[in-house]
Enzyme design. Structure first.
Site, PDB file in Angstrom:
ATOM      1  N   LYS A  38       0.878  -1.225  -0.017  1.00 22.95           N
ATOM      2  CA  LYS A  38       0.012  -0.043   0.124  1.00 22.95           C
ATOM      3  C   LYS A  38       0.839   1.299  -0.008  1.00 22.95           C
ATOM      4  CE  LYS A  38      -3.452   2.632   2.854  1.00 22.95           C
ATOM      5  NZ  LYS A  38      -4.238   2.490   3.815  1.00 22.95           N
ATOM      6  N   HIS A  65      -9.389 -30.526 -34.655  1.00 25.14           N
ATOM      7  CA  HIS A  65     -10.735 -29.750 -34.331  1.00 25.14           C
ATOM      8  C   HIS A  65     -11.405 -30.400 -32.907  1.00 25.14           C
ATOM      9  CE1 HIS A  65     -10.183 -27.035 -37.568  1.00 25.14           C
ATOM     10  NE2 HIS A  65     -10.204 -28.046 -38.435  1.00 25.14           N
TER      11      HIS A  65
END
Length: 537
Positions: free
Chosen positions: A147, A290
């Site tokens: 922070k 696929h």
């Protein structure tokens, strides 16, 4: 006027550091380097003991706070003399003045990593042992320093220690660098908290609804790479890996050669990798295109399995992806080298096989460990997420709890014809395991431990039967057939029977099962019902 971000002017010299780490990898070199640079060291517990053992001066946190560590180490850094020194925003004169009034010295650097909660859980430790590895002081320090990154640098990974020493020598980290370190620190604590919360919800909380699924699900993901594009060139794409509790899989695989993997490569390679491990100890090859198999086969060795899998549909195998459950040998490499293949996925590659395959400039070679057994899989939908247990084929035909399932031929129900002989039952078993890898509606014809015709992804089962028979051609005669779900009418199996299929395995469960059974009985075709379905959407 504020200094330009990233400039020499926004550097903060590192004069005082707080060291509190569980993982002491690289710590010795770090603290020696800090001491040699004149940095004052403040530390806790085992970290302080290590620094002392090196003969380096260190201030213990209890000497700083005037309060001893207590409650078996649960409380040691949770004190204003620690956190005020971390959280003071030294851009504010009022904060600087308060530090002076309180006689608190600020920290320029915090080095901290957390208790090994994840490792403790995975070791099978008791709930009480796991709870003791829920870090409190560590995350508080890390979050506080992150922070306050305009004034403090926070480092949570030993991988960054070299950067720390380089920054000390250069006069400190720039603001941009401190922001990057703070971002990494919040990822560190977020990942930790997600794992703790997940464990608490899954293990310690009685959900009482009996579903077995947690009421809350959290995850963190680390970007591993940015891909060239997604399914289509106009779609951007990236690969992420699980940020906690990683399991071996394709995303953790090692690319040995070839072009970068694409989005579609990963989709097909994942399907191929999973399909290659559905057949127990037998050498297996799956060729996927696929997300559907062009061919799956087991063989006497991995090269034999590949020959049989490739023979199923050589046309579709062009541009496909090959996965094996055995090391790739030179013999297999020689078979593959003249067939255009996008990717080969294998647990390893023999040196002489690599010599052959790396001559193909664009062929991607992926070394990937065997997939994990069981677990859950998720699929995003608009506004939410679906979760289910993986549809896994167990070589012994058992579920995750060890109970027999319909994947075990011993539990199949013979509904027509004579019991299958050994060879026919082996082919039926192979076909049944292979059908899991085929998109629904799915029909797979097999002979000699290899697929010979596959009908996949059709909107009705009749079309899947026709497609499988057409692709098999003359090979349909004498083959066996598997269906991933029940036959709703007798027309589907009749197509298979007319093509010469000698035996069928399907889940059963249709309201017209008797019509299906009657068609098989009239033709004298052996038919088994498994009671288990393997849809794949």
């Amino acid at each position: 006027m504020s200094p330009e971000i990233g400039s020499e002017m926004d550097k903060i010299a590192i004069r005082r550091a707080l060291i509190s780490v569980y993982d002491k990898t690289g710590l010795e070199d770090l603290v020696r380097g800090l001491h040699d640079a004149g940095v004052v060291l403040v530390s806790t517990g085992g970290s302080a003991a290590l620094i002392e053992s090196l003969g380096l001066p260190v201030t213990k946190v209890e000497d700083l706070t005037g309060f001893p560590e207590c409650l078996d180490g649960r409380v040691k850094t949770l004190h204003p003399r620690v956190h005020a020194g971390i959280l003071a925003d030294r851009r504010l004169e009022s904060h600087v003045q308060q530090l002076a009034e309180l006689e608190v010295e600020p920290f320029d650097l915090v080095v901290s990593n957390l208790y090994p909660f994840t490792a403790t859980v995975m070791s099978g430790a008791t709930p009480d042992e796991c709870v003791e590895q829920i870090d409190i002081g560590g995350p508080s320090m890390v979050r506080a320093a992150a922070k306050n990154h305009p004034s403090v640098a926070i480092v949570t990974s030993p991988d960054a220690y070299a950067d720390v020493l380089a920054a000390v020598a250069a006069g400190g980290f720039t603001l941009a660098e401190r922001r990057a370190l703070a971002s990494a620190a919040f990822v560190h604590t977020a990942t930790y908290d997600v794992h703790v919360a997940s464990w608490m919800g899954n293990v310690l909380t009685d959900t009482s609804d009996g579903s077995g699924f947690p009421a809350w699900v959290g995850a963190t993901w680390d970007r591993a790479s940015v891909l060239r594009y997604g399914e289509n060139p106009h779609q951007a794409a990236a690969l992420y890996t699980n940020g906690f509790q990683p399991a071996p899989g394709l995303a953790q695989g090692r690319q040995l050669h070839g072009k970068e993997m694409s989005y579609n490569n990963y989709i097909d390679a994942d399907a191929a990798h999973r399909a290659a491990y559905d057949h127990g100890d037998q050498p297996t090859v799956a060729i996927i295109k696929h997300a559907n198999p062009c061919g799956i086969a087991v063989g006497s060795d991995i090269a034999d399995a590949h020959r049989k899998a490739h023979a199923c549909d050589p046309v579709s195998a062009y541009g496909g992806i090959i996965a094996t459950n055995r090391p790739v040998t030179r013999e297999l490499a020689e078979q593959v080298k003249d067939v255009f293949t996008e990717v080969i996925v294998a647990p390893s590659f023999d040196a002489d096989a690599l010599e052959v395959l790396t001559a193909k400039k664009n062929l991607r070679l992926m070394e990937v460990a065997a997939p994990g057994v069981g677990g859950v899989e998720t699929r995003p939908i608009s506004g939410g997420l679906l979760m289910q247990h993986r549809d896994a084929i167990n070589a012994e035909g058992k579920d995750a709890d060890g109970n027999a399932t319909g994947d075990d031929p011993a539990h199949w129900r013979l509904v027509s014809g004579e019991p299958a002989d050994e060879a026919t039952l082996a082919d039926l078993t192979f076909a049944w395991r292979a059908i899991r890898a085929v998109k629904s509606n799915a029909i797979l014809l097999a002979s000699g431990g290899a697929s010979v015709g596959v009908g996949m992804g059709q909107v009705n089962r009749v079309d899947s039967c026709n497609l499988a028979v057409t692709r098999a051609g003359e090979r349909a005669a004498g083959a066996v057939a598997a269906s991933d779900a029940f036959f709703p009418f007798a027309d589907g199996p009749q197509i298979l029977i007319d093509a010469g299929v000698r035996a069928i395995v399907a889940p059963g469960g249709s309201i017209r099962d008797e019509e299906v059974i009657a068609a098989a009985q009239a033709a004298g075709v052996t038919t088994y019902f498994t009671g288990t379905r393997h849809f794949a959407h």
